[in-house]
Scaffold this motif. Structure first.
Motif, PDB file in Angstrom:
ATOM      1  N   GLU A  61      10.637   7.703 -11.688  1.00 41.74           N
ATOM      2  CA  GLU A  61       9.627   6.650 -11.730  1.00 41.74           C
ATOM      3  C   GLU A  61      10.223   5.259 -11.895  1.00 41.74           C
ATOM      4  N   ASN A  62      11.565   5.174 -11.935  1.00 41.91           N
ATOM      5  CA  ASN A  62      12.208   3.866 -12.003  1.00 41.91           C
ATOM      6  C   ASN A  62      13.626   3.985 -11.462  1.00 41.91           C
TER       7      ASN A  62
ATOM      8  N   ARG B  18       3.669   8.550  -5.345  1.00 41.45           N
ATOM      9  CA  ARG B  18       4.753   9.525  -5.493  1.00 41.45           C
ATOM     10  C   ARG B  18       4.204  10.948  -5.469  1.00 41.45           C
TER      11      ARG B  18
ATOM     12  N   ASP C  83      15.857  -2.352  -9.706  1.00 39.53           N
ATOM     13  CA  ASP C  83      15.077  -2.144  -8.487  1.00 39.53           C
ATOM     14  C   ASP C  83      15.800  -1.175  -7.553  1.00 39.53           C
TER      15      ASP C  83
ATOM     16  N   MET D 196      10.762  -1.904  -7.986  1.00 41.85           N
ATOM     17  CA  MET D 196      10.514  -1.164  -9.220  1.00 41.85           C
ATOM     18  C   MET D 196      10.915  -2.024 -10.401  1.00 41.85           C
TER      19      MET D 196
ATOM     20  N   ASP E 243      16.245   6.078 -13.604  1.00 43.62           N
ATOM     21  CA  ASP E 243      16.035   7.522 -13.452  1.00 43.62           C
ATOM     22  C   ASP E 243      16.451   7.988 -12.062  1.00 43.62           C
TER      23      ASP E 243
ATOM     24  N   ASP F 210       9.745   6.351  -7.113  1.00 41.52           N
ATOM     25  CA  ASP F 210       8.708   5.337  -6.946  1.00 41.52           C
ATOM     26  C   ASP F 210       7.968   5.180  -8.261  1.00 41.52           C
ATOM     27  N   ASP F 211       7.715   3.933  -8.679  1.00 41.92           N
ATOM     28  CA  ASP F 211       7.026   3.727  -9.949  1.00 41.92           C
ATOM     29  C   ASP F 211       5.520   3.907  -9.825  1.00 41.92           C
ATOM     30  N   GLU F 212       4.988   4.015  -8.600  1.00 41.19           N
ATOM     31  CA  GLU F 212       3.558   4.248  -8.397  1.00 41.19           C
ATOM     32  C   GLU F 212       3.302   5.752  -8.415  1.00 41.19           C
ATOM     33  N   HIS F 213       2.727   6.233  -9.517  1.00 39.85           N
ATOM     34  CA  HIS F 213       2.572   7.677  -9.711  1.00 39.85           C
ATOM     35  C   HIS F 213       1.727   8.322  -8.609  1.00 39.85           C
TER      36      HIS F 213
END
Length: 205
Positions: free
Chosen positions: A39-40, A19, A66, A62, A43, A13-16
């Motif tokens: 985070e993407n 996550r 995506d 993302m 990755d 998830d790109d929202e830290h």
């Protein structure tokens, strides 16, 4: 806590903050272990193929690659991978594409972590689980595009030329141009790249 081995998951998830919250909350009862985070999408592919988790929990939206593109890449290498996809907006057509890719679970990112943990356990047994609100938002497929127009636009998003698209889809270049021209008219855009962007934003790809 159970005596069974915990379910190994990768969180992407790109929202830290989200996550981090899920990585802290999901393992609390001892049935789930977070073995890696991403985070993407790129990755997510790397760490999933490296750690081979029981369940991949991945965000749909993302930047760059995506969630759907990442799942496609992962399942091309590891077709048995079980996937729970999280989303804030269940756009029309997205659920259908996710199911075609083999995604077993689909739920809102706003769901309670306890509910997410329960769905992870459900997917681990090989069963499918789709949240009612996601299903309700996704059943209306308002896309005016034909399957072939979608194929051509998807290849356009990947950066291929008309000639390359024709070769990849086993079509004549003129036929591809016709599909793209039709898609541009239906999306009220001036270029095939704009048509692909609009179609993607509306969940038609």
């Amino acid at each position: 806590m159970t005596n069974a081995d915990p379910i190994r998951i990768v969180l992407a998830d790109d929202e830290h903050l989200l996550r981090a919250a899920l990585s802290a909350l999901l393992p609390l009862d001892g049935t789930i272990e977070v073995v890696a985070q991403a985070e993407n999408g790129a990755d997510a592919v790397t760490v999933t193929l490296r750690h081979r988790p029981d369940v991949l929990v991945i965000d749909l939206e993302m930047p760059g690659m995506d969630g759907l593109e990442a799942v496609a890449a992962i399942r091309a290498e590891r077709p048995e991978q079980r996937v729970l996809m999280l989303t804030r907006h269940a756009r029309p057509g997205v659920l259908r594409r996710a199911l075609k890719l083999g995604v077993l679970g689909f739920m809102s990112k706003g769901a309670d972590p306890e509910d997410i943990a329960e769905v992870i356990r459900t997917l681990h047994t090989g069963r499918r689980w789709i949240a009612h609100d996601v299903l309700e938002a996704s059943v209306v497929d308002d896309s005016p595009l034909t399957d072939r127009e979608v194929d051509a636009l998807r290849e356009t998003r990947e950066g291929y030329s008309v000639k390359d698209i024709a070769r990849r889809l086993h079509l004549a270049p003129g036929t591809v141009r016709n599909y793209l021209s039709s898609a541009m008219q239906k999306t009220s855009t001036a270029t095939r790249h704009d048509a692909a962007r609009v179609a993607r934003d509306r969940g038609w790809l």
